[in-house]
Design an enzyme around this catalytic site. Structure first.
Site, PDB file in Angstrom:
ATOM      1  N   SER A 253       0.795  -1.242   0.000  1.00 23.89           N
ATOM      2  CA  SER A 253       0.000   0.000   0.000  1.00 23.89           C
ATOM      3  C   SER A 253       0.821   1.281   0.000  1.00 23.89           C
ATOM      4  CB  SER A 253      -0.952   0.028   1.192  1.00 23.89           C
ATOM      5  OG  SER A 253      -2.126  -0.653   0.862  1.00 23.89           O
TER       6      SER A 253
ATOM      7  N   LYS B   1       0.457   3.451  -2.933  1.00 19.99           N
ATOM      8  CA  LYS B   1      -0.689   4.355  -3.113  1.00 19.99           C
ATOM      9  C   LYS B   1      -0.266   5.822  -3.048  1.00 19.99           C
ATOM     10  CE  LYS B   1      -4.248   1.141  -1.282  1.00 19.99           C
ATOM     11  NZ  LYS B   1      -3.705  -0.159  -0.990  1.00 19.99           N
TER      12      LYS B   1
ATOM     13  N   TYR C 230      -3.229  -2.006 -10.557  1.00 22.12           N
ATOM     14  CA  TYR C 230      -3.182  -1.857  -9.093  1.00 22.12           C
ATOM     15  C   TYR C 230      -2.265  -2.931  -8.481  1.00 22.12           C
ATOM     16  CZ  TYR C 230      -4.661  -2.193  -4.241  1.00 22.12           C
ATOM     17  OH  TYR C 230      -4.658  -2.283  -2.856  1.00 22.12           O
TER      18      TYR C 230
ATOM     19  N   TYR D  27      -4.950   3.344   7.625  1.00 21.34           N
ATOM     20  CA  TYR D  27      -6.300   2.765   7.609  1.00 21.34           C
ATOM     21  C   TYR D  27      -7.014   3.059   8.928  1.00 21.34           C
ATOM     22  CZ  TYR D  27      -2.942   0.114   4.878  1.00 21.34           C
ATOM     23  OH  TYR D  27      -1.891  -0.238   4.114  1.00 21.34           O
TER      24      TYR D  27
ATOM     25  N   VAL E  99       1.106  -3.851   3.714  1.00 20.53           N
ATOM     26  CA  VAL E  99       1.058  -5.175   4.346  1.00 20.53           C
ATOM     27  C   VAL E  99       2.311  -6.013   4.092  1.00 20.53           C
ATOM     28  CG1 VAL E  99      -1.471  -5.395   4.536  1.00 20.53           C
ATOM     29  CG2 VAL E  99      -0.306  -6.196   2.467  1.00 20.53           C
TER      30      VAL E  99
HETATM   31  N1  GLN Z   1      -2.202  -5.146  -2.332  1.00 24.71           N
HETATM   32  C1  GLN Z   1      -2.786  -5.090  -1.019  1.00 24.71           C
HETATM   33  C2  GLN Z   1      -4.283  -5.259  -1.094  1.00 24.71           C
HETATM   34  O1  GLN Z   1      -4.889  -4.740  -1.964  1.00 24.71           O
HETATM   35  C3  GLN Z   1      -2.395  -3.808  -0.359  1.00 24.71           C
HETATM   36  C4  GLN Z   1      -2.957  -3.689   1.038  1.00 24.71           C
HETATM   37  C5  GLN Z   1      -2.054  -3.012   2.025  1.00 24.71           C
HETATM   38  O2  GLN Z   1      -0.829  -2.938   1.897  1.00 24.71           O
HETATM   39  N2  GLN Z   1      -2.670  -2.576   3.075  1.00 24.71           N
HETATM   40  O3  GLN Z   1      -4.903  -5.903  -0.300  1.00 24.71           O
END
Ligand code: GLN
Length: 304
Positions: free
Chosen positions: A63, A66, A188, A240, A258
């Protein structure tokens, strides 16, 4: 200030957390990562670099990607981007689709999966080769031409992206995806699969730490005001449903993934990246959060 003695002390203090939590396993390729790794890299605006442990080991940024896709989407669309996503903390998991339904397909912010799918859609609509553009941008901003996507992680994630596909279809239903759903999911997953080290991430985020300089790298141009806005969203939405906790404990704008990476900045002072794959229940690195909490406490350098 010489940060190295402080970092060495922190490394010892966080050892008690070394076996707490486990690495993400909902993406099969990430379940195979050795969870007992730890790296950290700090870059200061006066040109010094400090390192700990596996700071040069590449890992899946997930993530954290992003932030880069938001920077590109904002550079392309300017403030019109905010018609397609909001900038409010979600208080929900990164992959939640509940709010999307009653907010008519407008994601709460760019750092939950729904928002990042919209950023991916903007890249697809406006760039000839979004994958190549994204990669070139990240390589340039971090000064490392060896950075690349992981085909294995991208394919592994896409093969079981049922929740992200549901989010994408809901966005599409509400008219907030303009491209083919599978193309958006593909881009993505590619962006999430990028592999970078703490050294790469810390260097890349110097562009956000230099908050009083316009941002111009590899065709991505952001004004000081837009850098301010990206930093603000990192502060309020970077973790989050743990954004409040991170703000409370660490007190810096930042972003987690993650894969176990976290990167945070102190505007006009430093950029710091930390990585350890074992996660807490909210999907944030346990040792990473602890290291950053200790760092801003010991140095008394948080934005608060
Ligand atoms: N690629 C992961 C997902 O879409 C990214 C989530 C994350 O790093 N929080 O679930």
């Amino acid at each position: 200030m010489d940060y190295q003695p402080i970092l060495d002390k922190i490394r010892k203090e966080i050892e008690v957390y070394a076996h707490e939590g486990k690495q993400a396993d909902y993406i099969p390729a990430l379940a195979r990562v050795n969870p007992d790794q730890f790296g950290l890299c700090l870059n200061t605006l006066d040109g010094k670099t400090y390192r700990l442990g596996d700071s040069a080991t590449k890992f899946s940024i997930q993530s954290i990607s992003k932030v880069f896709s938001l920077a590109i989407a904002l550079s392309i669309m300017g403030k019109d981007l905010w018609q397609r996503m909001a900038k409010e903390p979600s208080g929900s998991a990164f992959n939640s689709l509940v709010q999307l339904e009653y907010e008519h397909g407008i994601p709460r912010n760019p750092f939950i999966n729904a928002g990042a799918l919209v950023s991916a859609d903007v890249l697809l609509s406006n760039l000839d080769d979004p994958e190549a553009f994204y990669l070139n941008f990240v390589r340039t901003i971090s000064g490392n031409p060896t950075i690349d996507y992981s085909d294995e992680v991208a394919q592994s994630e896409q093969s079981c992206s049922y929740l992200n596909a549901s989010i994408a279809y809901l966005l599409k239903h509400h008219g907030n995806l303009h491209n083919d759903v599978n193309q958006v999911l593909h881009l993505y997953c590619r962006m999430c699969s990028l592999e970078m080290s703490c050294e790469d991430l810390s260097r890349a985020f110097m562009a956000f730490a230099k908050s009083n300089e316009p941002f111009s790298h590899a065709g991505v141009n952001l004004t000081i005001s837009r850098v301010k806005r990206i930093n603000a969203i990192m502060q309020t939405c970077g973790f989050y449903d743990e954004a409040g906790e991170f703000s409370f404990l660490v007190g810096l704008p930042g972003k987690s993934g993650v894969g176990g990476g976290i990167v945070a900045i102190y505007p006009s002072r430093y950029s710091i990246a930390v990585w350890s794959p074992r996660l807490n229940a909210k999907g944030n690195s346990i040792m990473g959060m602890k290291a950053l909490e200790l760092f801003t406490s010991e140095t008394e350098e948080s934005i608060f």
